[in-house]
Design a protein around this motif. Structure first.
Motif, short mmCIF file in Angstrom:
data_model
loop_
_atom_site.label_atom_id
_atom_site.label_comp_id
_atom_site.label_asym_id
_atom_site.label_seq_id
_atom_site.Cartn_x
_atom_site.Cartn_y
_atom_site.Cartn_z
N VAL A 1 16.28 3.27 -4.35
CA VAL A 1 15.18 3.78 -3.81
C VAL A 1 14.46 5.02 -3.62
N ARG A 2 13.28 5.20 -3.05
CA ARG A 2 12.87 6.58 -3.06
C ARG A 2 12.30 6.40 -1.49
N LYS A 3 12.01 7.88 -1.12
CA LYS A 3 11.52 8.20 0.10
C LYS A 3 10.02 7.38 0.00
N GLY A 4 9.78 6.67 1.09
CA GLY A 4 8.41 5.95 1.12
C GLY A 4 8.33 4.43 0.60
N ASP A 5 9.55 3.93 -0.05
CA ASP A 5 9.67 2.71 -0.35
C ASP A 5 9.79 1.78 1.00
N ARG A 6 9.57 0.44 0.74
CA ARG A 6 9.66 -0.40 1.80
C ARG A 6 10.48 -1.16 1.29
N VAL A 7 11.68 -1.75 2.13
CA VAL A 7 12.39 -2.85 1.90
C VAL A 7 12.56 -4.00 2.71
N ILE A 8 12.45 -5.28 2.20
CA ILE A 8 12.60 -6.63 2.88
C ILE A 8 13.54 -7.27 2.76
N TRP A 9 14.43 -7.48 3.81
CA TRP A 9 15.74 -8.14 3.55
C TRP A 9 15.40 -9.74 4.13
N ASN A 10 15.98 -10.81 3.18
CA ASN A 10 15.70 -12.03 3.85
C ASN A 10 16.75 -12.99 3.22
N ALA A 11 17.02 -14.24 3.66
CA ALA A 11 18.09 -14.84 3.18
C ALA A 11 17.68 -16.58 3.19
N SER B 1 0.98 -1.12 0.07
CA SER B 1 0.08 0.07 0.09
C SER B 1 0.78 1.23 -0.26
N CYS B 2 2.07 1.11 0.24
CA CYS B 2 3.05 2.42 0.47
C CYS B 2 4.15 2.28 -0.50
N GLY B 3 4.28 3.21 -1.25
CA GLY B 3 5.81 3.13 -2.22
C GLY B 3 5.72 1.76 -2.90
N GLN B 4 7.21 1.91 -3.41
CA GLN B 4 7.36 0.45 -4.07
C GLN B 4 8.21 -0.40 -3.01
N LEU B 5 8.08 -1.63 -3.34
CA LEU B 5 8.44 -2.65 -2.31
C LEU B 5 9.52 -3.29 -3.20
N HIS B 6 10.86 -3.53 -2.20
CA HIS B 6 12.07 -3.83 -2.72
C HIS B 6 12.37 -5.42 -1.88
N VAL B 7 12.37 -6.55 -2.29
CA VAL B 7 12.76 -7.69 -1.65
C VAL B 7 14.25 -8.04 -1.91
N VAL B 8 15.07 -7.99 -1.14
CA VAL B 8 16.56 -8.01 -1.25
C VAL B 8 16.85 -9.44 -0.45
N THR B 9 16.93 -10.63 -1.46
CA THR B 9 17.36 -11.83 -0.96
C THR B 9 19.04 -12.11 -1.11
N LEU B 10 19.44 -12.56 0.20
CA LEU B 10 20.92 -12.87 0.27
C LEU B 10 20.59 -14.66 -0.05
N TYR B 11 21.53 -15.02 -0.82
CA TYR B 11 21.59 -16.21 -1.27
C TYR B 11 23.02 -16.70 -0.85
#
Length: 163
Positions: free
Chosen positions: A60-70, A18-28
């Motif tokens: 990224v831009r202000k308001g974007d969301r970032v999820i880090w997982n591995a 619902s807010c900004g762009q979502l970035h999913v960053v996966t560490l392999y």
């Protein structure tokens, strides 16, 4: 446990849409090979060959969301948990100071109670971009453990604000 983690990730993605762009960053992580001394060789973000972890950048831009997982690339039974994301100080190649895009210097992983047990599902970090101007760079270190071992391993990617 793997299904519970997938459900948690899906819920996180839906809640952030619902807010900004979502970035999913996966560490392999090749959990059978990785050590502190060879992290760049056995842990990566899926970036093209020739781009090191320290040069891996998400925009990224202000308001974007970032999820880090591995995840483990060598053994699906291994659990890779992100234990922290820590803002780094310093300057970029143009001698411009790094900027912290978040309110806190240190980000702990998000802990969510599993629906099927009393165990926590951990190792995923979710944050919203709060500040920064176009061209600003945030350098940070991401630490992780494998199967809840005490030793933490670190990688150091970065984020940059869109122009």
């Amino acid at each position: 446990m793997k299904t519970a983690s997938q459900i948690l990730m899906l819920m996180a993605v839906i809640s952030f849409m619902s807010c900004g762009q979502l970035h999913v960053v996966t560490l392999y992580v090749d959990t059978s090979q990785v050590e502190k001394s060879n992290t760049d060789q056995y842990a990566h973000f899926g970036q093209p060959k020739g781009i090191s972890n320290k040069d891996f950048t998400i925009y990224v831009r202000k308001g974007d969301r970032v999820i880090w997982n591995a995840v483990s690339t060598s053994n699906s039974a291994d659990v890779v948990n992100i234990t922290s994301i820590i803002n780094k100080s310093g300057v970029d190649k143009q001698n411009k100071p790094f900027v912290n895009f978040f309110k806190a210097k240190y980000s702990n992983p998000d802990y969510t109670m599993s629906q099927s047990s009393t165990r926590d599902i951990k190792g995923i970090v979710r944050r919203a971009i709060k500040k920064g101007k176009p061209g600003d760079i945030q350098k940070y270190s991401l630490t992780f453990t494998i199967n809840d071992m005490k030793k933490e391993i670190e990688v150091d990617p970065k984020m940059q604000m869109f122009y």
